[in-house]
Design an enzyme around this catalytic site. Structure first.
Site, PDB file in Angstrom:
ATOM      1  N   LYS A 188     -30.196  31.700   1.855  1.00 26.48           N
ATOM      2  CA  LYS A 188     -28.772  31.451   2.057  1.00 26.48           C
ATOM      3  C   LYS A 188     -28.580  30.883   3.454  1.00 26.48           C
ATOM      4  CE  LYS A 188     -26.940  35.153  -0.816  1.00 26.48           C
ATOM      5  NZ  LYS A 188     -26.125  36.363  -0.763  1.00 26.48           N
ATOM      6  N   HIS A 190     -25.123  31.753   8.615  1.00 28.46           N
ATOM      7  CA  HIS A 190     -23.743  31.338   8.873  1.00 28.46           C
ATOM      8  C   HIS A 190     -23.193  31.895  10.179  1.00 28.46           C
ATOM      9  CE1 HIS A 190     -22.179  35.171   7.626  1.00 28.46           C
ATOM     10  NE2 HIS A 190     -22.795  35.078   6.466  1.00 28.46           N
ATOM     11  N   HIS A 237     -23.539  35.523  11.067  1.00 23.12           N
ATOM     12  CA  HIS A 237     -24.870  35.905  11.562  1.00 23.12           C
ATOM     13  C   HIS A 237     -25.041  35.469  13.014  1.00 23.12           C
ATOM     14  CE1 HIS A 237     -25.979  35.783   7.121  1.00 23.12           C
ATOM     15  NE2 HIS A 237     -26.061  37.036   7.480  1.00 23.12           N
TER      16      HIS A 237
HETATM   17  N1  ARG Z   1     -28.409  40.814   5.660  1.00 24.91           N
HETATM   18  C1  ARG Z   1     -27.168  41.488   5.814  1.00 24.91           C
HETATM   19  C2  ARG Z   1     -26.011  40.490   5.691  1.00 24.91           C
HETATM   20  O1  ARG Z   1     -26.201  39.320   5.885  1.00 24.91           O
HETATM   21  C3  ARG Z   1     -27.048  42.194   7.142  1.00 24.91           C
HETATM   22  C4  ARG Z   1     -28.043  43.307   7.362  1.00 24.91           C
HETATM   23  C5  ARG Z   1     -27.607  44.227   8.459  1.00 24.91           C
HETATM   24  N2  ARG Z   1     -28.512  45.287   8.728  1.00 24.91           N
HETATM   25  C6  ARG Z   1     -28.718  46.351   7.951  1.00 24.91           C
HETATM   26  N3  ARG Z   1     -29.614  47.226   8.303  1.00 24.91           N
HETATM   27  N4  ARG Z   1     -27.996  46.550   6.875  1.00 24.91           N
HETATM   28  O2  ARG Z   1     -24.908  40.883   5.403  1.00 24.91           O
END
Ligand code: ARG
Length: 569
Positions: free
Chosen positions: A126, A129, A132
């Site tokens: 993905k 964005h 992030h």
């Molecule tokens: N990959 C997830 C997202 O893009 C964020 C992960 C954050 N960290 C965690 N330990 N849940 O929404």
């Protein structure tokens, strides 16, 4: 360096029955100069002592012993006890400390404490964005600041490299893989496949079922599914790395969600034994009603697949064992508030020591709003971050070309200014606030921006150059820095370490960004009001040395936020 707050707190603690640390915490910094440099509010004492705050302040004033070389005046104003510090001493101390400028504000208060920061964490296949980006920028700033204060910090990129979407991608690739060139342009092409397969799932129940099964197969180690998954992951990471290179991001661990695939059965077993795991419509859940959370936490789906939550629970367990953390921070948008509330509650049933479950913290932040509104991957309307950063750089270059056409290495400067502008904008305000992304505001050299800080820094450099270099600190007479503008700067510089501590108390890097703006503005006033290059050589030396100190603070502070300084711009 002399610690005025502790000196004051120590004296007060001798005459009231509150401990020194608590007094120190309650000491405030009055805004204007007329109320001194520090103020101790007596309102809370009024309740316990059953006396008027003003009477208490007067009583304390009469009983404390103050060394006049350190504190020149103590005054009662309303319910406050105001303290005026010796400004010559202040100046001397700050300048002396600057003799070791690279270490200015460094501290050992974090020694022996482990901090784990989970940040960035984009999702494989993905787009990386703008949300992030915010996580990456806030996480990296906290990382650097904790480290500067002596903490042992571990930065983890908890990649979204697992989950049911991979079942979908595998199915889409199986069906139409040959139509897409994912080697050339992985994220774009995989996103297209993802949008197409989602559509197909809506229309055909069987396809949806196949997707679910693919994910199950992936979890069970089916070679075809695993191979595809690996390919998606590698290609995506290569593309994310381009963004990380521009931002200068580094991580100590890249253990993403998939890393926990063999660590989840333990979680399910523990929860089962604890009696907290209940069946609901074929799924296994933990009910959290009695914790005031109305949505249960799903641990295992009805088809036996794990969830985002299960993987996070396994990660908490793993991180407690591996890093023995004193604080574990999760930097994501506030959209995930419920998720973290749930897993932090469920974590208490894992049999872990409370010293771990009490220090889990969601460091949430607001949305980044583009003039076109919010973005979503599924509809394919998101702005790609690499494009955004590159646009920042080319816009910065245009401005630089106008302002300083003769400048050497314009490209490097444009990179620092462009990227710095985007980073600063992400950190400029309280993190929970939504942020509007507007080019003209972000790149305004006169606004409260990254470029403004860089511009001020460059100005300090050219002052030093004009003066022929930085004078020896031993030759600088601090008595010559007693005008209001110099004092204002000296007080700010003195506060630097305190500002960093405040950032870690609240996990709020904007405290440092605001501070740097204050320093830059104070320098601009100092510059306009005081003639730095002067016939009086001693006066010039003192002012140049202060200029040098400001430059150091700006570059160290901005560096902690992840912003690099140009030497000219
Ligand atoms: N990959 C997830 C997202 O893009 C964020 C992960 C954050 N960290 C965690 N330990 N849940 O929404």
């Amino acid at each position: 360096m002399i610690d005025f707050k502790s000196i004051i707190a120590n004296e007060i603690s001798k005459v009231v029955s509150i401990n020194q640390d608590e007094i120190k915490k309650s000491i405030e910094k009055p805004k204007g100069t007329e109320n001194g440099d520090y103020a101790f509010p007596c309102f809370r004492l009024a309740k316990t002592l059953k006396k008027a705050p003003q009477a208490i302040a007067t009583e304390i004033k009469e009983n404390i012993q103050i060394n006049e070389n350190e504190i020149t005046k103590v005054e009662v104003v309303g319910g406050y006890l105001n303290f005026f510090v010796n400004k010559e001493l202040l100046a001397k101390e700050v300048l002396q400390e600057m003799a070791n400028a690279e270490e200015y504000g460094k501290s050992a208060i974090g020694n022996g404490k482990n901090i784990v920061i989970d940040y960035s964490a984009p999702n494989i296949a993905k787009p990386f964005h703008i949300g992030h980006l915010r996580s990456t920028v806030i996480g990296a700033a906290l990382y650097k600041i904790y480290k500067y204060l002596g903490y042992n910090v571990t930065g983890i990129n908890h990649l979204g490299d697992y989950g049911t979407q991979f079942g979908k991608l595998i199915e889409g690739y199986k069906l139409w893989g040959n139509e897409y060139n994912i080697e050339e342009n992985p994220i774009d092409e995989l996103t297209k496949i993802y949008i197409r397969i989602n559509q197909a799932c809506k229309e055909d129940e069987q396809i949806l079922e196949n997707c679910r099964n693919n994910f199950k197969k992936l979890e069970d180690g089916d070679p075809y599914c695993v191979e595809l998954w690996q390919k998606f992951r590698e290609l995506s990471l290569k593309e994310f790395q381009k963004v990380y290179d521009l931002l200068g991001s580094k991580f100590d661990s890249w253990n993403g969600e998939a890393f926990y695939s063999d660590k989840m059965s333990e979680i399910v077993e523990i929860l089962e034994k604890s009696g907290k795991l209940i069946e609901s419509e074929g799924a296994k859940i933990v009910d959290l009603e009695d914790k005031g959370i109305n949505t249960p936490c799903i641990i295992e789906k009805s088809n036996g697949s794990s969830t985002y939550a299960t993987r996070d629970l396994a990660a908490i367990m793993y991180r407690a064992r591996t890093y023995d953390f004193d604080k574990a921070l999760y930097v994501t948008s506030y959209e995930q508030v419920l998720h973290f509330k749930q897993i932090f509650e469920v974590a208490k049933f894992l049999g872990l020591d409370e010293k771990y479950t009490n220090v889990l913290e969601h460091v949430s932040f607001g949305m980044v709003l583009l003039p076109t509104g919010k973005m979503s991957t599924r509809e394919g309307t998101s702005v790609k971050l690499l494009d955004l950063l590159n646009e920042a750089i080319s816009r910065a270059k245009l401005i630089i070309e106008q302002k300083n056409p003769e400048l050497e290495n314009k490209d490097e400067v444009a990179k620092r200014v462009g990227v710095g502008a985007v980073i600063f904008n992400d950190l400029a305000n309280n993190r929970v606030k939504d942020e509007i992304f507007d080019w003209d505001t972000i790149l305004n050299f006169q606004g409260e921006t990254g470029p403004y800080i860089q511009y001020t820094y460059v100005r300090t450099k050219s002052v030093i150059e004009k003066a022929g270099g930085v004078p020896q600190v031993s030759t600088v007479d601090s008595k010559l820095l007693q005008d209001e503008y110099s004092i204002k700067l000296l007080k700010l510089i003195y506060d630097f370490e305190d500002v960093l501590v405040q950032v870690t108390d609240k996990n709020e890097p904007s405290i440092l960004s605001r501070y740097l703006i204050d320093v830059a503005k104070a320098y601009s006033n100092f510059y306009n009001e005081n003639k730095i290059i002067n016939e009086d050589k001693e006066l010039q030396d003192a002012r140049v040395y202060l200029t040098y100190s400001v430059g150091k603070i700006l570059s160290i502070g901005a560096g902690l936020l992840g912003i690099e300084m140009p030497e000219r711009m």
